[in-house]
Write a protein that holds these residues in place. Structure first.
Motif, PDB file in Angstrom:
ATOM      1  N   GLU A  27       3.583  -3.676 -46.945  1.00 41.62           N
ATOM      2  CA  GLU A  27       4.801  -2.954 -46.591  1.00 41.62           C
ATOM      3  C   GLU A  27       4.527  -2.173 -45.305  1.00 41.62           C
ATOM      4  OE1 GLU A  27       8.232  -1.773 -46.033  1.00 41.62           O
ATOM      5  OE2 GLU A  27       8.010  -2.906 -47.899  1.00 41.62           O
ATOM      6  N   PRO A  28       5.240  -2.491 -44.207  1.00 43.71           N
ATOM      7  CA  PRO A  28       4.962  -1.850 -42.914  1.00 43.71           C
ATOM      8  C   PRO A  28       5.035  -0.327 -42.933  1.00 43.71           C
ATOM      9  CG  PRO A  28       6.420  -3.728 -42.620  1.00 43.71           C
ATOM     10  CD  PRO A  28       6.274  -3.521 -44.106  1.00 43.71           C
ATOM     11  N   VAL A  29       5.946   0.268 -43.710  1.00 41.98           N
ATOM     12  CA  VAL A  29       6.041   1.728 -43.691  1.00 41.98           C
ATOM     13  C   VAL A  29       4.802   2.368 -44.293  1.00 41.98           C
ATOM     14  CG1 VAL A  29       8.552   1.815 -43.648  1.00 41.98           C
ATOM     15  CG2 VAL A  29       7.373   1.886 -45.838  1.00 41.98           C
ATOM     16  N   LEU A  30       4.259   1.757 -45.337  1.00 41.05           N
ATOM     17  CA  LEU A  30       3.040   2.296 -45.942  1.00 41.05           C
ATOM     18  C   LEU A  30       1.853   2.098 -45.013  1.00 41.05           C
ATOM     19  CD1 LEU A  30       3.515   1.146 -49.641  1.00 41.05           C
ATOM     20  CD2 LEU A  30       4.122   3.336 -48.596  1.00 41.05           C
ATOM     21  N   LYS A  31       1.825   0.957 -44.347  1.00 43.57           N
ATOM     22  CA  LYS A  31       0.773   0.684 -43.367  1.00 43.57           C
ATOM     23  C   LYS A  31       0.797   1.741 -42.262  1.00 43.57           C
ATOM     24  CE  LYS A  31      -0.754  -2.986 -40.245  1.00 43.57           C
ATOM     25  NZ  LYS A  31      -1.941  -3.494 -40.897  1.00 43.57           N
ATOM     26  N   ARG A  32       1.984   2.064 -41.764  1.00 41.30           N
ATOM     27  CA  ARG A  32       2.102   3.030 -40.666  1.00 41.30           C
ATOM     28  C   ARG A  32       1.588   4.415 -41.077  1.00 41.30           C
ATOM     29  NH1 ARG A  32       7.408   5.106 -37.535  1.00 41.30           N
ATOM     30  NH2 ARG A  32       6.313   6.438 -36.074  1.00 41.30           N
ATOM     31  N   ILE A  33       1.870   4.813 -42.289  1.00 47.67           N
ATOM     32  CA  ILE A  33       1.399   6.126 -42.745  1.00 47.67           C
ATOM     33  C   ILE A  33      -0.123   6.145 -42.837  1.00 47.67           C
ATOM     34  CG2 ILE A  33       1.446   7.809 -44.633  1.00 47.67           C
ATOM     35  CD1 ILE A  33       4.381   6.858 -45.115  1.00 47.67           C
ATOM     36  N   ILE A  67       2.157  13.778 -39.224  1.00 47.14           N
ATOM     37  CA  ILE A  67       2.225  12.991 -40.452  1.00 47.14           C
ATOM     38  C   ILE A  67       3.497  13.264 -41.254  1.00 47.14           C
ATOM     39  CG2 ILE A  67       0.873  14.575 -41.913  1.00 47.14           C
ATOM     40  CD1 ILE A  67       0.767  10.708 -41.924  1.00 47.14           C
ATOM     41  N   LEU A  68       3.938  14.494 -41.313  1.00 52.05           N
ATOM     42  CA  LEU A  68       5.151  14.775 -42.085  1.00 52.05           C
ATOM     43  C   LEU A  68       6.375  14.167 -41.408  1.00 52.05           C
ATOM     44  CD1 LEU A  68       4.496  18.435 -43.251  1.00 52.05           C
ATOM     45  CD2 LEU A  68       4.187  16.322 -44.537  1.00 52.05           C
ATOM     46  N   GLU A  69       6.427  14.258 -40.106  1.00 48.06           N
ATOM     47  CA  GLU A  69       7.537  13.648 -39.367  1.00 48.06           C
ATOM     48  C   GLU A  69       7.490  12.125 -39.490  1.00 48.06           C
ATOM     49  OE1 GLU A  69      11.061  13.756 -37.446  1.00 48.06           O
ATOM     50  OE2 GLU A  69       9.941  15.492 -38.128  1.00 48.06           O
ATOM     51  N   THR A  70       6.301  11.554 -39.397  1.00 44.93           N
ATOM     52  CA  THR A  70       6.155  10.108 -39.559  1.00 44.93           C
ATOM     53  C   THR A  70       6.632   9.673 -40.936  1.00 44.93           C
ATOM     54  OG1 THR A  70       4.305   9.996 -38.013  1.00 44.93           O
ATOM     55  CG2 THR A  70       4.495   8.190 -39.613  1.00 44.93           C
ATOM     56  N   THR A  71       6.190  10.391 -41.956  1.00 44.48           N
ATOM     57  CA  THR A  71       6.596  10.054 -43.324  1.00 44.48           C
ATOM     58  C   THR A  71       8.105  10.134 -43.464  1.00 44.48           C
ATOM     59  OG1 THR A  71       4.483  10.914 -44.139  1.00 44.48           O
ATOM     60  CG2 THR A  71       6.233  10.617 -45.757  1.00 44.48           C
ATOM     61  N   LYS A 135      -0.986  19.116 -45.164  1.00 45.88           N
ATOM     62  CA  LYS A 135       0.150  18.295 -44.735  1.00 45.88           C
ATOM     63  C   LYS A 135      -0.075  16.834 -45.109  1.00 45.88           C
ATOM     64  CE  LYS A 135       1.573  21.283 -40.949  1.00 45.88           C
ATOM     65  NZ  LYS A 135       1.678  21.438 -39.489  1.00 45.88           N
ATOM     66  N   HIS A 136      -1.305  16.364 -44.966  1.00 45.29           N
ATOM     67  CA  HIS A 136      -1.622  14.999 -45.387  1.00 45.29           C
ATOM     68  C   HIS A 136      -1.352  14.842 -46.883  1.00 45.29           C
ATOM     69  CE1 HIS A 136      -4.754  14.308 -41.928  1.00 45.29           C
ATOM     70  NE2 HIS A 136      -3.509  14.441 -41.467  1.00 45.29           N
ATOM     71  N   TRP A 137      -1.798  15.826 -47.652  1.00 47.09           N
ATOM     72  CA  TRP A 137      -1.604  15.784 -49.105  1.00 47.09           C
ATOM     73  C   TRP A 137      -0.111  15.717 -49.444  1.00 47.09           C
ATOM     74  CZ3 TRP A 137       0.919  18.872 -52.611  1.00 47.09           C
ATOM     75  CH2 TRP A 137       0.636  18.624 -53.961  1.00 47.09           C
ATOM     76  N   VAL A 138       0.698  16.518 -48.779  1.00 47.01           N
ATOM     77  CA  VAL A 138       2.145  16.517 -49.024  1.00 47.01           C
ATOM     78  C   VAL A 138       2.734  15.146 -48.703  1.00 47.01           C
ATOM     79  CG1 VAL A 138       4.363  17.472 -48.244  1.00 47.01           C
ATOM     80  CG2 VAL A 138       2.450  19.005 -48.734  1.00 47.01           C
ATOM     81  N   ALA A 139       2.364  14.590 -47.564  1.00 43.01           N
ATOM     82  CA  ALA A 139       2.871  13.283 -47.162  1.00 43.01           C
ATOM     83  C   ALA A 139       2.476  12.216 -48.184  1.00 43.01           C
ATOM     84  CB  ALA A 139       2.346  12.913 -45.779  1.00 43.01           C
ATOM     85  N   ASN A 141       1.628  12.645 -51.300  1.00 43.12           N
ATOM     86  CA  ASN A 141       2.333  12.917 -52.557  1.00 43.12           C
ATOM     87  C   ASN A 141       3.743  12.328 -52.507  1.00 43.12           C
ATOM     88  OD1 ASN A 141       1.549  13.973 -54.986  1.00 43.12           O
ATOM     89  ND2 ASN A 141       2.370  16.002 -54.583  1.00 43.12           N
ATOM     90  N   ASN A 142       4.397  12.424 -51.366  1.00 35.83           N
ATOM     91  CA  ASN A 142       5.714  11.809 -51.198  1.00 35.83           C
ATOM     92  C   ASN A 142       5.626  10.292 -51.322  1.00 35.83           C
ATOM     93  OD1 ASN A 142       8.074  13.624 -50.655  1.00 35.83           O
ATOM     94  ND2 ASN A 142       6.545  14.535 -49.318  1.00 35.83           N
ATOM     95  N   VAL A 143       4.583   9.700 -50.778  1.00 36.23           N
ATOM     96  CA  VAL A 143       4.398   8.252 -50.909  1.00 36.23           C
ATOM     97  C   VAL A 143       4.232   7.882 -52.381  1.00 36.23           C
ATOM     98  CG1 VAL A 143       2.868   6.304 -50.397  1.00 36.23           C
ATOM     99  CG2 VAL A 143       3.451   7.942 -48.587  1.00 36.23           C
ATOM    100  N   ILE A 144       3.436   8.638 -53.105  1.00 37.03           N
ATOM    101  CA  ILE A 144       3.229   8.350 -54.527  1.00 37.03           C
ATOM    102  C   ILE A 144       4.549   8.443 -55.286  1.00 37.03           C
ATOM    103  CG2 ILE A 144       2.109   9.155 -56.660  1.00 37.03           C
ATOM    104  CD1 ILE A 144      -0.285   9.988 -54.799  1.00 37.03           C
ATOM    105  N   ASN A 145       5.334   9.463 -54.994  1.00 31.71           N
ATOM    106  CA  ASN A 145       6.658   9.580 -55.627  1.00 31.71           C
ATOM    107  C   ASN A 145       7.526   8.377 -55.306  1.00 31.71           C
ATOM    108  OD1 ASN A 145       6.114  12.030 -56.887  1.00 31.71           O
ATOM    109  ND2 ASN A 145       6.805  13.203 -55.127  1.00 31.71           N
ATOM    110  N   PHE A 146       7.468   7.932 -54.076  1.00 31.75           N
ATOM    111  CA  PHE A 146       8.207   6.744 -53.669  1.00 31.75           C
ATOM    112  C   PHE A 146       7.723   5.510 -54.437  1.00 31.75           C
ATOM    113  CE2 PHE A 146       8.024   2.974 -50.898  1.00 31.75           C
ATOM    114  CZ  PHE A 146       9.369   2.676 -50.825  1.00 31.75           C
TER     115      PHE A 146
END
Length: 165
Positions: A27-33, A67-71, A135-139, A141-146
């Motif tokens: 998945e390109p979005v996960l790769k980018r993060i 990272i937060l903006e990227t996410t 900030k990395h952890w927050v980003a 964590n958002n991926v995991i929720n996704f």
């Protein structure tokens, strides 16, 4: 091994982990993060090289994580495109959970080092890197929720809370 050497090794290990998993992401979005995280870890590594030399003036450029903006942007793009997201494998989720643990441990270590710092400059840098790791952890964590509920998460996601970090 002193704290700077340990920190450099942690950052190199994190970079390697993120690069390896970026290569595995379909998945390109996960790769980018993952790629953005690897880039940040490389910047942190360079900060610790400078700190070990006693050079504190050149580290400012190392504190530019996006990272937060990227996410936010990659998930907003998914939402805007109304892309159909399939379920993700347990292996993909496990990679992100491990990444979350890496960031949590890094943040903790850097906060501990700030308490032991020999100068205000060192203390400031340790704290600023700890804040980036948070900030990395927050980003992540958002991926995991996704990953846990992609369609619902994209519909419900509110990005305003990321701007305060």
């Amino acid at each position: 091994m002193n704290a700077f050497e340990y920190a450099k090794n942690m950052e190199l290990d994190g970079k390697k982990y993120y690069e390896e998993h970026a290569d595995r992401m379909t998945e390109p979005v996960l790769k980018r993060i993952f790629e953005e995280l690897a880039h940040d870890e490389d910047r942190h590594y360079r900060i610790f090289i400078a700190m070990a030399r006693g050079e504190f003036g050149d580290v400012e450029a190392g504190f530019k994580t996006a990272i937060l903006e990227t996410t936010k942007n990659v998930f907003q793009k998914l939402k805007d495109e109304e892309k159909d997201i399939d379920a993700f494998s347990a292996e993909v989720r496990d990679a992100w959970v491990k990444a979350c643990n890496i960031e949590e441990q890094s943040e903790k270590f850097y906060k501990e080092q700030s308490e032991k710092a020999e100068s205000d400059e060192q203390k400031d840098i340790w704290n600023r890197i700890a804040a980036e790791e948070h900030k990395h952890w927050v980003a992540i964590n958002n991926v995991i929720n996704f990953l846990d509920r992609p369609k619902q998460w994209l519909e419900d996601a509110e990005w305003s809370n990321l701007d305060n970090l």
